[in-house]
Design a protein around this motif. Structure first.
Motif, PDB file in Angstrom:
ATOM      1  N   VAL A  48       1.423  -1.581   0.326  1.00  0.00           N
ATOM      2  CA  VAL A  48       0.135  -0.160  -0.015  1.00  0.00           C
ATOM      3  C   VAL A  48       0.697   1.083  -0.050  1.00  0.00           C
ATOM      4  O   VAL A  48       2.071   1.390   0.355  1.00  0.00           O
ATOM      5  N   GLY A  49       0.284   2.493  -0.409  1.00  0.00           N
ATOM      6  CA  GLY A  49       1.197   3.049   0.188  1.00  0.00           C
ATOM      7  C   GLY A  49       1.591   4.188  -1.321  1.00  0.00           C
ATOM      8  O   GLY A  49       1.981   5.244  -1.652  1.00  0.00           O
ATOM      9  N   GLU A  50       1.621   3.262  -2.639  1.00  0.00           N
ATOM     10  CA  GLU A  50       2.810   4.004  -3.622  1.00  0.00           C
ATOM     11  C   GLU A  50       2.410   3.077  -4.516  1.00  0.00           C
ATOM     12  O   GLU A  50       2.040   2.041  -4.238  1.00  0.00           O
ATOM     13  N   PRO A  51       1.986   3.965  -5.705  1.00  0.00           N
ATOM     14  CA  PRO A  51       1.497   2.953  -6.982  1.00  0.00           C
ATOM     15  C   PRO A  51       3.172   1.551  -6.671  1.00  0.00           C
ATOM     16  O   PRO A  51       4.446   2.280  -7.421  1.00  0.00           O
ATOM     17  N   ILE A  52       3.716   0.318  -7.305  1.00  0.00           N
ATOM     18  CA  ILE A  52       4.067  -0.439  -7.144  1.00  0.00           C
ATOM     19  C   ILE A  52       4.458  -0.460  -8.418  1.00  0.00           C
ATOM     20  O   ILE A  52       3.346  -1.293  -8.637  1.00  0.00           O
ATOM     21  N   ILE A  79      -0.985  -8.590  -2.494  1.00  0.00           N
ATOM     22  CA  ILE A  79      -2.367  -7.798  -2.867  1.00  0.00           C
ATOM     23  C   ILE A  79      -2.269  -6.438  -2.896  1.00  0.00           C
ATOM     24  O   ILE A  79      -1.659  -6.269  -1.529  1.00  0.00           O
ATOM     25  N   ASP A  80      -2.564  -5.657  -3.702  1.00  0.00           N
ATOM     26  CA  ASP A  80      -1.735  -4.127  -3.888  1.00  0.00           C
ATOM     27  C   ASP A  80      -2.607  -3.463  -4.002  1.00  0.00           C
ATOM     28  O   ASP A  80      -4.865  -3.920  -4.339  1.00  0.00           O
ATOM     29  N   THR A  81      -3.250  -3.474  -1.938  1.00  0.00           N
ATOM     30  CA  THR A  81      -3.808  -2.348  -1.752  1.00  0.00           C
ATOM     31  C   THR A  81      -4.153  -0.999  -1.723  1.00  0.00           C
ATOM     32  O   THR A  81      -3.339   0.011  -1.528  1.00  0.00           O
ATOM     33  N   PHE A  82      -5.206   0.036  -2.445  1.00  0.00           N
ATOM     34  CA  PHE A  82      -5.328   1.564  -3.513  1.00  0.00           C
ATOM     35  C   PHE A  82      -6.081   1.284  -1.915  1.00  0.00           C
ATOM     36  O   PHE A  82      -7.312   1.483  -2.070  1.00  0.00           O
ATOM     37  N   TRP A  83      -6.129   2.605  -1.831  1.00  0.00           N
ATOM     38  CA  TRP A  83      -6.751   3.734  -0.495  1.00  0.00           C
ATOM     39  C   TRP A  83      -5.374   4.751   0.149  1.00  0.00           C
ATOM     40  O   TRP A  83      -4.847   4.791  -0.017  1.00  0.00           O
ATOM     41  N   GLN A  84      -6.397   5.328   1.505  1.00  0.00           N
ATOM     42  CA  GLN A  84      -6.424   6.670   1.927  1.00  0.00           C
ATOM     43  C   GLN A  84      -7.428   6.993   2.601  1.00  0.00           C
ATOM     44  O   GLN A  84      -7.342   6.397   3.294  1.00  0.00           O
ATOM     45  N   THR A  85      -6.023   7.814   3.921  1.00  0.00           N
ATOM     46  CA  THR A  85      -6.747   8.191   5.188  1.00  0.00           C
ATOM     47  C   THR A  85      -7.807   8.572   5.215  1.00  0.00           C
ATOM     48  O   THR A  85      -8.700   8.358   5.917  1.00  0.00           O
ATOM     49  N   GLU A  86      -8.211   8.971   4.150  1.00  0.00           N
ATOM     50  CA  GLU A  86      -9.640   9.327   3.871  1.00  0.00           C
ATOM     51  C   GLU A  86     -10.254   8.366   3.485  1.00  0.00           C
ATOM     52  O   GLU A  86     -11.557   8.506   3.964  1.00  0.00           O
ATOM     53  N   GLY A 103      -7.799  12.924  -5.698  1.00  0.00           N
ATOM     54  CA  GLY A 103      -6.398  13.431  -6.299  1.00  0.00           C
ATOM     55  C   GLY A 103      -5.739  12.387  -6.983  1.00  0.00           C
ATOM     56  O   GLY A 103      -4.294  12.799  -7.211  1.00  0.00           O
ATOM     57  N   ASP A 104      -5.572  11.034  -6.842  1.00  0.00           N
ATOM     58  CA  ASP A 104      -5.103  10.435  -8.040  1.00  0.00           C
ATOM     59  C   ASP A 104      -5.230  10.621  -8.986  1.00  0.00           C
ATOM     60  O   ASP A 104      -6.356  10.961  -9.538  1.00  0.00           O
ATOM     61  N   GLY A 105      -4.270  10.133 -10.275  1.00  0.00           N
ATOM     62  CA  GLY A 105      -5.089   9.419 -11.266  1.00  0.00           C
ATOM     63  C   GLY A 105      -5.252   7.448 -11.072  1.00  0.00           C
ATOM     64  O   GLY A 105      -3.951   6.726 -11.033  1.00  0.00           O
ATOM     65  N   TRP A 124      -5.024   1.027 -12.006  1.00  0.00           N
ATOM     66  CA  TRP A 124      -3.882   0.905 -12.589  1.00  0.00           C
ATOM     67  C   TRP A 124      -3.600   2.509 -11.948  1.00  0.00           C
ATOM     68  O   TRP A 124      -3.781   3.140 -12.794  1.00  0.00           O
ATOM     69  N   ILE A 125      -2.981   2.891 -10.602  1.00  0.00           N
ATOM     70  CA  ILE A 125      -3.497   4.209 -10.266  1.00  0.00           C
ATOM     71  C   ILE A 125      -1.594   4.726 -10.639  1.00  0.00           C
ATOM     72  O   ILE A 125      -0.669   3.926 -10.746  1.00  0.00           O
ATOM     73  N   THR A 126      -1.690   5.798 -11.449  1.00  0.00           N
ATOM     74  CA  THR A 126      -1.063   6.193 -11.825  1.00  0.00           C
ATOM     75  C   THR A 126      -0.553   7.879 -11.112  1.00  0.00           C
ATOM     76  O   THR A 126       1.084   8.187 -11.920  1.00  0.00           O
ATOM     77  N   GLY A 127      -0.034   7.633  -9.632  1.00  0.00           N
ATOM     78  CA  GLY A 127       0.087   8.828  -9.241  1.00  0.00           C
ATOM     79  C   GLY A 127      -0.651   9.920  -8.601  1.00  0.00           C
ATOM     80  O   GLY A 127      -2.313   9.588  -9.365  1.00  0.00           O
ATOM     81  N   ARG A 128      -0.024  10.737  -7.866  1.00  0.00           N
ATOM     82  CA  ARG A 128      -0.693  11.654  -7.679  1.00  0.00           C
ATOM     83  C   ARG A 128      -1.394  12.269  -8.838  1.00  0.00           C
ATOM     84  O   ARG A 128      -0.224  13.138  -9.405  1.00  0.00           O
ATOM     85  N   ILE A 129      -2.282  13.253  -8.922  1.00  0.00           N
ATOM     86  CA  ILE A 129      -2.621  14.196 -10.120  1.00  0.00           C
ATOM     87  C   ILE A 129      -1.586  15.552 -10.220  1.00  0.00           C
ATOM     88  O   ILE A 129      -1.301  16.080 -11.166  1.00  0.00           O
ATOM     89  N   GLY A 161       6.630   4.853   4.021  1.00  0.00           N
ATOM     90  CA  GLY A 161       7.418   5.099   2.141  1.00  0.00           C
ATOM     91  C   GLY A 161       6.533   5.748   1.040  1.00  0.00           C
ATOM     92  O   GLY A 161       7.379   5.348   0.152  1.00  0.00           O
ATOM     93  N   LYS A 162       6.365   6.728   1.582  1.00  0.00           N
ATOM     94  CA  LYS A 162       6.174   7.633  -0.131  1.00  0.00           C
ATOM     95  C   LYS A 162       7.195   8.406  -0.236  1.00  0.00           C
ATOM     96  O   LYS A 162       8.061   9.117   0.770  1.00  0.00           O
ATOM     97  N   ILE A 163       7.197   9.146  -1.448  1.00  0.00           N
ATOM     98  CA  ILE A 163       8.265   9.302  -2.066  1.00  0.00           C
ATOM     99  C   ILE A 163       7.740  10.829  -1.952  1.00  0.00           C
ATOM    100  O   ILE A 163       6.958  11.074  -2.380  1.00  0.00           O
TER     101      ILE A 163
HETATM  102  C1  6R9 Z   1      -3.277   4.174   2.674  1.00  0.00           C
HETATM  103  C2  6R9 Z   1      -2.082   5.135   2.411  1.00  0.00           C
HETATM  104  C3  6R9 Z   1      -3.007   8.019   0.136  1.00  0.00           C
HETATM  105  C4  6R9 Z   1      -2.105   7.703  -1.022  1.00  0.00           C
HETATM  106  C5  6R9 Z   1      -3.229   7.729  -2.341  1.00  0.00           C
HETATM  107  C6  6R9 Z   1      -2.259   7.333  -3.101  1.00  0.00           C
HETATM  108  C7  6R9 Z   1      -0.905   6.955  -2.473  1.00  0.00           C
HETATM  109  C8  6R9 Z   1      -2.168   4.532  -1.415  1.00  0.00           C
HETATM  110  C9  6R9 Z   1      -1.252   2.918  -3.468  1.00  0.00           C
HETATM  111  C10 6R9 Z   1      -1.053   3.873  -3.712  1.00  0.00           C
HETATM  112  C11 6R9 Z   1      -0.983   3.596  -6.086  1.00  0.00           C
HETATM  113  C12 6R9 Z   1      -1.402   1.528  -4.053  1.00  0.00           C
HETATM  114  N1  6R9 Z   1      -1.454   4.789  -2.941  1.00  0.00           N
HETATM  115  N2  6R9 Z   1      -2.291   3.249  -1.646  1.00  0.00           N
HETATM  116  N3  6R9 Z   1      -0.971   4.316  -4.742  1.00  0.00           N
HETATM  117  N4  6R9 Z   1      -0.867   2.112  -5.663  1.00  0.00           N
HETATM  118  N5  6R9 Z   1      -1.272   0.676  -3.658  1.00  0.00           N
HETATM  119  O1  6R9 Z   1      -1.524   5.607   1.707  1.00  0.00           O
HETATM  120  O2  6R9 Z   1      -3.159   6.796   3.134  1.00  0.00           O
HETATM  121  O3  6R9 Z   1      -1.545   8.115   3.153  1.00  0.00           O
HETATM  122  O4  6R9 Z   1      -3.635   8.739   2.864  1.00  0.00           O
HETATM  123  O5  6R9 Z   1      -1.729   8.105   1.117  1.00  0.00           O
HETATM  124  O6  6R9 Z   1      -1.122   6.806  -1.458  1.00  0.00           O
HETATM  125  O7  6R9 Z   1      -1.898   8.424  -3.400  1.00  0.00           O
HETATM  126  O8  6R9 Z   1      -3.730   8.959  -2.638  1.00  0.00           O
HETATM  127  P1  6R9 Z   1      -2.378   7.397   2.964  1.00  0.00           P
END
Ligand code: 6R9
Length: 719
Positions: free
Chosen positions: A455-459, A479-486, A568-570, A580-585, A678-680
């Motif tokens: 989680v956290g960044e596009p892998i 398991i590549d989980t996409f989600w946010q604090t929100e 806010g993500d593409g 496929w998450i492409t990163g922050r817009i 772990g976020k760049i």
């Molecule tokens: C849970 C978490 C959210 C932002 C999100 C996106 C990025 C999270 C991802 C991912 C690609 C995934 N992000 N999971 N990008 N693939 N599986 O990380 O919450 O700290 O709020 O960050 O992280 O950009 O909008 P948070």
């Protein structure tokens, strides 16, 4: 970060190779219809290779195959009332819901944005994750946490019985300090059991916890305490991170000093109304325990943080202010270990968690009780395919949402056994994480692992394959989980036995989640498409607001495309409906009018056999508007030279994406600036690329020294 699910004893059938199959062998794949609509240049079609579990690894899966997923998904979107009512049945309700399950408005043109889930019901999340397990499910003697300290010599097993008692003691102690329903409590603790005790104690008495990651600076802590108007701060004297000792209390005291300086006018005005409050009559912390002075305490809470509870972990010399500091052990001494929970309305606040975004003041993301409880519990169960005998480890820190949802609330709601780890993966040696696996599963191979999470960044596909092949030994599912604090919990995610995996894709929506892809004009794109990732309806775990700032809530997430929650993500949706998450817009690269996502350029760079990791940012360019500045980290023993640069420019980009993606600058980066989650930090990289020296607050960086190194090695041509 990774989330690992392991079983104590793997069945023999668990060993074997996971199969790779062409996607065509799977039936109808996706909950979305397929057609082509693609106007933004993107990477070439991904390989049609999918991965799915080997026979025997998921014989008892909660969602056994993709058809079962589709059926449940359909029910969750077409009959949400029934779907969530079924989920709610597992929980304890002081008062059952009476009205509709979900009410909301996502359209700013139709009035205020709001989300209400199971309004009218009354429950308590702490009761549901602890008492329900102990009293109704007979799990009192089950281990809730295997706590592992920074030093391998420090460990502790905590059963559900013990956890419940410790939480109740802490809840009673907070009550003695005057904390009541709705009060905000700041928590600035390392990954020690007291962190879990305190957050659950807050939940038990209806106080709102605001956990601040223990790597934040005093300024960041102060800002968060002030924004949430917390009355109490719970911290520790110190923490070892690897072999580095951090005096947390000192940072906490500095933060409180800053708060006091900023709060002076407020204090004075109220002080004058209340004769008890002369500067010499500030209560001594011990005195706070006497009920006679409770009123005074409560009034003081209204003014500013006045009590700082400190856990003694390291017996450090700490700055001590007799007027407000108190040791945890003194506070808990003699306090009862039984505490009646406060019965909360479904939409009462549960916690605030600050998320910074790339710029600007942090936002206090607000979550409420019931929706968050159901959603984290359900995602935990299905996404990790959790079963009773599993041992589960999430390597995140509780200071981030991943820890809130998938170390504390989700696992405990399921009566799970988790590893709670204070340290860092490479201390005292690089094999530390392997040791956990061995200690807690009593096996000496990784064969007990079944699910690996990310989680956290596009892998990128390269990294995915490494994780799959090396860590998962081609057997575990990634398991590549996409989600946010929100979002509170996973929103796009595979389910282990059900979803065929494609390296680099977060695959399909979780139950109740309805994604859409929009173009710049807010038009919805069908089928294969690339654009803004949005959601058209709420699911129970979505945030309810930005604390104290409805305007910011609406403008950040809802104003751009009325009717949708904007992540806010593409993202790109492929022909099978996979996302496929492409990163922050905001990080998108605009070269000669073509929008490129960071993920696609970075994935092309990491395909080169010498490249371990890459991050790309934009830099102003006189002709093209913006050009690409790439940072590449090489694999061990690989040399950064002109040939490599040429190859990266030519093969990596021109041939993979197109000439517009040719990097103007490529810099050798021994390391990248990353947060401890772990976020760049691309903001920092952008500033390095632009040679801007004023970098702002870098306290969340795992290793701030990286920044100096990158500055000193900037590409000469990019003056
Ligand atoms: C849970 C978490 C959210 C932002 C999100 C996106 C990025 C999270 C991802 C991912 C690609 C995934 N992000 N999971 N990008 N693939 N599986 O990380 O919450 O700290 O709020 O960050 O992280 O950009 O909008 P948070």
């Amino acid at each position: 970060m990774q989330i690992i699910r392991q079983t104590r004893a793997a069945p023999p059938s668990a060993v074997g190779s996971a199969a790779e199959q062409p996607l065509s062998q799977w039936k109808k794949m996706s909950p979305v219809s397929v057609s082509t609509n693609r106007d933004i240049p993107g990477p070439q079609e991904p390989e049609e290779k999918t991965y799915h579990p080997s026979n025997g690894l998921f014989t008892d899966a909660h969602v056994p195959d993709f058809d079962a997923y589709l059926a449940l998904y359909k029910k969750s979107t077409e009959e949400p009332e029934e779907f969530w009512a079924d989920v709610a049945q597992e929980f304890y309700w002081k008062k059952p819901p009476s009205g509709p399950m979900l009410q909301y408005n996502f359209d700013v043109n139709k009035g205020n944005i709001y989300i209400k889930f199971m309004e009218g019901a009354k429950t308590n999340i702490c009761y549901n994750v602890l008492d329900r397990n102990v009293h109704e499910r007979n799990l009192g003697e089950k281990v809730a946490y295997y706590w592992e300290g920074n030093s391998p010599d420090h460990h502790q097993n905590i059963t559900y019985n013990q956890l419940l008692r410790s939480v109740c003691r802490c809840a009673n102690a907070l009550k003695l300090l005057g904390v009541k329903k709705g009060d905000r409590v700041a928590i600035y603790l390392p990954m020690i059991p007291e962190l879990v005790y305190t957050m659950l104690a807050c939940a038990r008495i209806g106080a709102v916890h605001s956990i601040v990651f223990a790597g934040f600076s005093s300024e960041s802590l102060c800002e968060r305490i002030m924004d949430a108007q917390c009355n109490i701060l719970v911290t520790a004297d110190g923490v070892y991170r690897g072999d580095k000792l951090i005096n947390l209390k000192k940072i906490a005291s500095e933060a409180l000093e800053r708060c006091k300086e900023r709060y002076v006018p407020v204090c004075c005005s109220l002080l004058s109304e209340e004769p008890l409050f002369t500067s010499s009559s500030h209560p001594k912390c011990k005195i706070l325990l006497y009920p006679a002075l409770k009123l005074m305490t409560i009034l003081l809470f209204l003014l500013c943080v006045c009590v700082c509870v400190c856990v003694c972990v390291r017996a450090l010399q700490t700055p001590w202010d007799e007027s407000c500091d108190i040791w945890w052990d003194d506070l808990m001494d003699g306090v009862s270990d039984e505490c009646e929970p406060e019965w909360m309305d479904s939409e009462d606040p549960l916690f605030i968690l600050y998320t910074s975004g790339s710029t600007g003041k942090p936002k206090g993301v607000l979550h409420t009780v019931t929706g968050y409880m159901l959603y984290t519990s359900l995602t935990f169960k299905y996404v990790f395919d959790y079963h009773h005998d599993d041992v589960y480890w999430c390597t995140a820190d509780i200071g981030w949402i991943t820890g809130h949802s998938y170390i504390t609330y989700g696992p405990l709601a399921n009566g799970a056994t988790s590893v709670l780890f204070e340290g860092v993966p490479v201390y005292p040696h690089v094999a530390r994480t392997h040791t956990h696996t061995h200690t807690h599963t009593h096996t000496h191979t990784h064969s007990c692992l079944r699910v690996l999470g990310t989680v956290g960044e596009p892998i990128n596909p390269e990294a995915w394959l490494w994780y799959y092949e090396v860590v998962g030994q081609q057997r575990c599912l990634v398991i590549d989980t996409f989600w946010q604090t929100e979002t509170g919990g996973h929103v796009l995610t595979p389910l282990p036995a059900a979803t065929p995996l494609k390296p680099g894709s977060a695959t399909c929506p979780f139950f109740g989640v309805q994604p859409a892809v929009l173009n710049e004009h807010g038009e919805e794109l069908e089928g294969e498409a690339e654009g803004y990732l949005v959601f058209r309806k709420p699911w129970p775990g979505i945030m309810r607001g930005v604390y104290g700032n409805q305007e910011r809530f609406e403008s950040t997430y809802f104003r751009k495309f009325p009717g949708f929650y904007v992540t806010g993500d593409g993202c790109r949706r492929d022909k099978d409906g996979y996302y496929w998450i492409t990163g922050r817009i905001d990080d998108m690269l605009n070269v000669s009018g073509h929008l490129l996502s960071t993920a696609e350029v970075e994935a092309a760079l990491t395909e080169h056999p010498s490249v371990a990791e890459a991050a790309v940012v934009s830099r102003p360019h006189a002709v093209k508007g913006e050009c690409l500045y790439c940072f590449v980290t090489l694999k061990d023993h690989k040399e950064f030279n002109r040939t490599l640069m040429e190859e990266l420019k030519r093969k990596g980009q021109r041939e993979k994406i197109g000439p517009i993606a040719t990097p103007d600058f490529i810099q050798n980066a021994p390391g990248l600036p990353k947060t401890r989650s772990g976020k760049i930090m691309r903001r920092v990289l952008r500033q390095i690329a632009r040679n801007e020296k004023d970098l702002g607050d870098l306290s969340t960086l795992a290793d701030p020294k990286v920044v100096e190194v990158l500055f000193s090695q900037r590409c000469e041509a990019a003056a």
